[in-house]
Design an enzyme around this catalytic site. Structure first.
Site, mmCIF file in Angstrom:
data_model
loop_
_atom_site.group_PDB
_atom_site.id
_atom_site.type_symbol
_atom_site.label_atom_id
_atom_site.label_comp_id
_atom_site.label_asym_id
_atom_site.label_seq_id
_atom_site.Cartn_x
_atom_site.Cartn_y
_atom_site.Cartn_z
ATOM 1 N N ASP A 130 4.092 2.129 -4.498
ATOM 2 C CA ASP A 130 3.408 2.993 -5.511
ATOM 3 C C ASP A 130 3.331 2.165 -6.699
ATOM 4 O O ASP A 130 4.449 2.000 -7.322
ATOM 5 C CB ASP A 130 4.221 4.327 -5.809
ATOM 6 C CG ASP A 130 3.567 5.137 -6.620
ATOM 7 O OD1 ASP A 130 2.577 4.917 -7.369
ATOM 8 O OD2 ASP A 130 3.906 6.444 -6.412
ATOM 9 N N VAL A 131 2.142 1.872 -6.928
ATOM 10 C CA VAL A 131 1.980 0.965 -8.234
ATOM 11 C C VAL A 131 2.121 1.387 -9.273
ATOM 12 O O VAL A 131 2.271 0.695 -10.460
ATOM 13 C CB VAL A 131 0.628 0.309 -8.135
ATOM 14 C CG1 VAL A 131 0.318 -0.633 -6.897
ATOM 15 C CG2 VAL A 131 -0.655 1.330 -8.189
ATOM 16 N N LYS A 187 -11.544 1.208 -15.958
ATOM 17 C CA LYS A 187 -12.307 -0.228 -15.460
ATOM 18 C C LYS A 187 -12.392 -1.034 -16.811
ATOM 19 O O LYS A 187 -12.181 -2.224 -16.842
ATOM 20 C CB LYS A 187 -13.360 0.021 -14.327
ATOM 21 C CG LYS A 187 -12.895 0.394 -13.170
ATOM 22 C CD LYS A 187 -11.656 -0.252 -12.473
ATOM 23 C CE LYS A 187 -11.324 0.156 -11.192
ATOM 24 N NZ LYS A 187 -10.194 -0.528 -10.342
ATOM 25 N N THR A 247 -17.354 0.621 1.196
ATOM 26 C CA THR A 247 -16.036 1.052 1.296
ATOM 27 C C THR A 247 -15.867 2.659 1.152
ATOM 28 O O THR A 247 -16.993 3.343 1.378
ATOM 29 C CB THR A 247 -15.133 0.701 0.012
ATOM 30 O OG1 THR A 247 -15.802 1.257 -1.154
ATOM 31 C CG2 THR A 247 -15.047 -0.959 -0.004
ATOM 32 N N ASP A 301 0.937 -1.214 -0.181
ATOM 33 C CA ASP A 301 0.029 -0.007 0.026
ATOM 34 C C ASP A 301 0.894 1.266 -0.047
ATOM 35 O O ASP A 301 1.964 1.296 0.522
ATOM 36 C CB ASP A 301 -0.802 0.062 1.226
ATOM 37 C CG ASP A 301 -2.228 0.874 1.078
ATOM 38 O OD1 ASP A 301 -3.182 0.141 1.046
ATOM 39 O OD2 ASP A 301 -2.168 2.140 0.930
ATOM 40 N N ASN A 317 -5.490 -5.068 -6.840
ATOM 41 C CA ASN A 317 -6.553 -4.295 -6.140
ATOM 42 C C ASN A 317 -6.425 -2.770 -6.162
ATOM 43 O O ASN A 317 -7.442 -2.006 -6.138
ATOM 44 C CB ASN A 317 -6.729 -5.057 -4.956
ATOM 45 C CG ASN A 317 -7.887 -4.098 -3.946
ATOM 46 O OD1 ASN A 317 -8.928 -4.060 -4.185
ATOM 47 N ND2 ASN A 317 -7.188 -3.303 -3.039
ATOM 48 N N ILE A 346 -20.316 -1.322 -2.855
ATOM 49 C CA ILE A 346 -19.812 -1.884 -1.684
ATOM 50 C C ILE A 346 -19.550 -0.870 -0.784
ATOM 51 O O ILE A 346 -18.881 0.154 -1.081
ATOM 52 C CB ILE A 346 -18.554 -2.905 -2.280
ATOM 53 C CG1 ILE A 346 -18.871 -3.367 -3.328
ATOM 54 C CG2 ILE A 346 -17.847 -3.531 -1.100
ATOM 55 C CD1 ILE A 346 -19.790 -4.719 -3.350
ATOM 56 N N TYR A 367 -13.068 7.015 -14.796
ATOM 57 C CA TYR A 367 -13.094 5.902 -13.985
ATOM 58 C C TYR A 367 -13.637 4.583 -14.609
ATOM 59 O O TYR A 367 -12.884 3.545 -14.929
ATOM 60 C CB TYR A 367 -14.008 5.946 -12.886
ATOM 61 C CG TYR A 367 -14.109 4.676 -11.879
ATOM 62 C CD1 TYR A 367 -13.015 4.446 -10.973
ATOM 63 C CD2 TYR A 367 -15.076 3.943 -11.744
ATOM 64 C CE1 TYR A 367 -12.962 3.307 -10.279
ATOM 65 C CE2 TYR A 367 -15.327 2.844 -10.989
ATOM 66 C CZ TYR A 367 -14.251 2.440 -10.227
ATOM 67 O OH TYR A 367 -14.270 1.323 -9.454
#
Length: 257
Positions: free
Chosen positions: A62-63, A158, A188, A36, A89, A186, A154
């Site tokens: 850091d992805v 996706k 979150t 993360d 994720n 969801i 977004y």
């Protein structure tokens, strides 16, 4: 246990679906590499796993940076030798009309949501191919399956994940399976943000859901567990929707009272 002796790397696992999945994987016998960009959140997930008898390590990550992926994979494989499961994720979300979305915001969305998953597969899958075994799960969304006003950035990110998953499944077959998940509303931080932007309560979204409720992170994590485990050994290049029926269709007639 469904993941006994498996090694799983989960990005963005400091909170939300990622954290819930990390906890579930540990309960099912996996050793978990929690990554993360938020060190405090990531270490909290690891502490919870280890305090409950599981096995996990945290790596700040850091992805969007290839050098970070190289470092994370090197450090992870020094500890665990291999990686059997990759759950891409990590992601961000915002609601903005196209005309109000800056190029910087667009690029950030693509960099985290799409490039992050691309780099994950690029640097983790070679270790799976050496073992001729592995499972990759990419987090998409039901917003990647249909259009929503204000979600061009977004939804585009996706939708890209959905097709990239299928491309990768063809490329990595027959040894590594690659599938995508498509959650809906969801509970979150993302749904809380969406409710705030629209001046609504999170539960207000349940009105549009055939099952008449919001989903819980554990319900998504259970799907990820299935795809990570040998129970889905004949499943690859597929998309799995967890949205309470939102994408199934729209009711035409009001039900009689």
């Amino acid at each position: 246990m469904k993941l006994k002796d498996k090694i799983a790397l989960i990005t963005g696992s400091g909170t939300g679906i990622g954290k819930t999945t990390a906890l579930l994987f540990a309960q099912e016998g996996a050793s978990v590499i929690v990554t993360d960009i938020n060190e405090e959140n990531g270490r909290s997930t690891v502490d919870e796993i280890n305090q409950n008898g599981g096995n996990a390590i945290f790596l700040k990550h850091d992805v969007t940076k290839e050098e970070d992926w190289i470092r994370v994979v090197e450090e992870a494989t020094k500890v665990y030798d291999s990686i059997d499961i990759l759950f891409n994720n990590a992601g961000i979300f915002f609601i903005k009309p196209i005309f109000e979305t800056s190029l910087e915001e667009w690029n950030q969305m693509m960099s985290i949501n799409v490039t992050g998953a691309f780099l994950g597969m690029k640097h983790v899958v070679p270790h799976m191919l050496k073992k001729q075994s592995g499972s990759v799960i990419n987090a998409s969304s039901n917003a990647g399956l249909f259009g929503v006003a204000g979600m061009a950035a977004y939804g585009a990110s996706k939708g890209a994940i959905r097709i990239m998953t299928k491309d990768a499944a063809m490329e990595f077959a027959p040894y590594v399976r690659v599938n995508s998940i498509h959650p809906g509303y969801i509970r979150t931080q993302m749904i809380e943000y969406a409710a705030q932007v629209s001046n609504k309560q999170p539960e207000d979204q349940a009105v549009t859901v055939p099952l008449k409720r919001l989903g819980n992170p554990i319900e998504v994590a259970q799907m990820v567990l299935y795809l990570a485990s040998d129970a889905s050994s004949y499943v690859t290049g597929s998309e799995f929707v967890i949205d309470g029926g939102v994408t199934a269709g729209q009711s035409v007639w009001d039900k009689a009272e």
